[in-house]
Structures are given as C-alpha cells and as structure tokens.
Motif scaffolding. Structure first.
Motif, PDB file in Angstrom:
ATOM      1  N   LEU A   1       0.822  -1.208   0.000  1.00 49.65           N
ATOM      2  CA  LEU A   1       0.000   0.000   0.000  1.00 49.65           C
ATOM      3  C   LEU A   1       0.859   1.263   0.000  1.00 49.65           C
ATOM      4  N   ILE A   2       1.883   1.278   0.836  1.00 42.06           N
ATOM      5  CA  ILE A   2       2.760   2.450   0.896  1.00 42.06           C
ATOM      6  C   ILE A   2       3.519   2.610  -0.410  1.00 42.06           C
ATOM      7  N   ASP A   3       3.972   1.513  -0.979  1.00 43.83           N
ATOM      8  CA  ASP A   3       4.675   1.582  -2.259  1.00 43.83           C
ATOM      9  C   ASP A   3       3.765   2.135  -3.348  1.00 43.83           C
ATOM     10  N   LEU A   4       2.546   1.633  -3.440  1.00 44.80           N
ATOM     11  CA  LEU A   4       1.616   2.100  -4.467  1.00 44.80           C
ATOM     12  C   LEU A   4       1.268   3.574  -4.284  1.00 44.80           C
ATOM     13  N   ALA A   5       1.032   3.978  -3.042  1.00 47.44           N
ATOM     14  CA  ALA A   5       0.597   5.355  -2.794  1.00 47.44           C
ATOM     15  C   ALA A   5       1.738   6.359  -2.860  1.00 47.44           C
ATOM     16  N   TYR A   6       2.862   6.057  -2.227  1.00 46.22           N
ATOM     17  CA  TYR A   6       3.898   7.071  -2.062  1.00 46.22           C
ATOM     18  C   TYR A   6       5.043   6.957  -3.064  1.00 46.22           C
ATOM     19  N   TYR A   7       5.271   5.776  -3.621  1.00 49.88           N
ATOM     20  CA  TYR A   7       6.353   5.645  -4.588  1.00 49.88           C
ATOM     21  C   TYR A   7       5.848   5.590  -6.020  1.00 49.88           C
ATOM     22  N   GLN A   8       4.650   5.017  -6.215  1.00 50.94           N
ATOM     23  CA  GLN A   8       4.123   4.914  -7.566  1.00 50.94           C
ATOM     24  C   GLN A   8       3.049   5.949  -7.861  1.00 50.94           C
ATOM     25  N   GLY A   9       2.607   6.671  -6.850  1.00 50.72           N
ATOM     26  CA  GLY A   9       1.709   7.792  -7.060  1.00 50.72           C
ATOM     27  C   GLY A   9       0.248   7.455  -7.274  1.00 50.72           C
ATOM     28  N   PHE A  10      -0.185   6.264  -6.866  1.00 57.24           N
ATOM     29  CA  PHE A  10      -1.585   5.903  -7.013  1.00 57.24           C
ATOM     30  C   PHE A  10      -2.425   6.603  -5.952  1.00 57.24           C
ATOM     31  N   THR A  11      -3.643   6.967  -6.315  1.00 57.39           N
ATOM     32  CA  THR A  11      -4.587   7.486  -5.328  1.00 57.39           C
ATOM     33  C   THR A  11      -5.222   6.295  -4.630  1.00 57.39           C
TER      34      THR A  11
END
Length: 157
Positions: free
Chosen positions: A113-123
């Motif tokens: 979740l942190i990778d998707l939100a903060y590193y990959q920029g997903f909402t």
C-alpha cells in the motif's frame, strides 16, 4: 538545502513519473514550491524532510495528471517513450536515511500500500481498483500502515 535533499526528492519523483527528463523538470518546481511556501512549514505537525517529500510527491502526481503532460505522452515517438527497467532502476536515493529497512519491518500488504501510494503515485481509489479491494478497506489499511510506520519511525527522531 538542495545539496542535502535533492537526491532523496529526485528518487521519490523518479519512482512516480518514471522518466529522468520529467523528473529533472519537476524537481526544479519542487524546490521553488518549497522555497516559496517555507513559511507554511510547521514543525509541530511533522519533520521538515517529510513535509518536503509530500510536496515532491504531490507535485509529481499533479504533473502526471496535467493536460500538458498527457499531450506530451501522446506526441512522443515510441523510442523516447518506452524505457527498459534497467535504465530506470537507479539506487533509491531516498534510502540514505535507511527508510527501506524500516519499511521492510512492516507486513507485506502494508508495504504494498505504501509503495503504491507514495512511490508509484496511485490514489486510494486507484489502489482500490488495482487490488480489487473496497475503497473503505484501502483507506483503513492505509491508515493502519501509516500508524504502524509512524510508530516504527519514532525511534529515528
């Protein structure tokens, strides 16, 4: 300030936009925003580094969603648009503070979740679709992940 933080901010932006050219453009905007909004930083709300990372992340996401960027993507020749993963895989400049080690101590679903939100920029809505998970569940799990991460990071302050 640039010498101390540019590497970490560059790494965060690069993971989101996945283009060195755009990252260099965005990082200039990020430092201008940081400089112009320095008076808005409140040490009581969090660390300066975290504040800057959020500005970088939000600026990169805004850039990806901008109409001018979308038009640029449509008008690029294929060789300039397609990258090999090896070319993009640089050392994670944001890890000079040892953040990856702390992140690895989280459960794998929280790391994702942190990778998707903060590193990959997903909402959160995009994460919900990607993981086929209800939006409320994503929000709850993200909140729990950030609380756990905050607890792990309290020793580093």
């Amino acid at each position: 300030m640039y010498d101390n933080y540019s590497g970490a901010l560059y790494g965060v932006i690069l993971r989101i936009v996945q283009s060195k050219e755009y990252t260099e453009e965005i990082i200039q905007d990020v430092f201008v925003k940081i400089w112009n909004s320095m008076h808005q930083y409140d040490a009581a709300k969090g660390r300066f580094y975290t504040w800057m990372i959020n500005i970088a992340r939000n600026t990169a996401i805004d850039y990806l969603k901008s109409k001018s960027f979308q038009n640029q993507l449509k008008n690029q020749p294929i060789p300039d648009f397609v990258y090999e993963n090896a070319e993009l895989s640089t050392t994670n400049n944001s890890d000079f503070i040892g953040f990856n080690k702390v992140l690895e101590s989280l459960e794998s679903d929280k790391q994702e979740l942190i990778d998707l939100a903060y590193y990959q920029g997903f909402t959160q809505s995009e994460i919900s679709e990607k993981l086929n998970m209800p939006l409320g569940t994503v929000k709850t799990k993200m909140r729990n992940a950030l609380i756990k991460l905050k607890d792990l990071l309290k020793d580093y302050q």
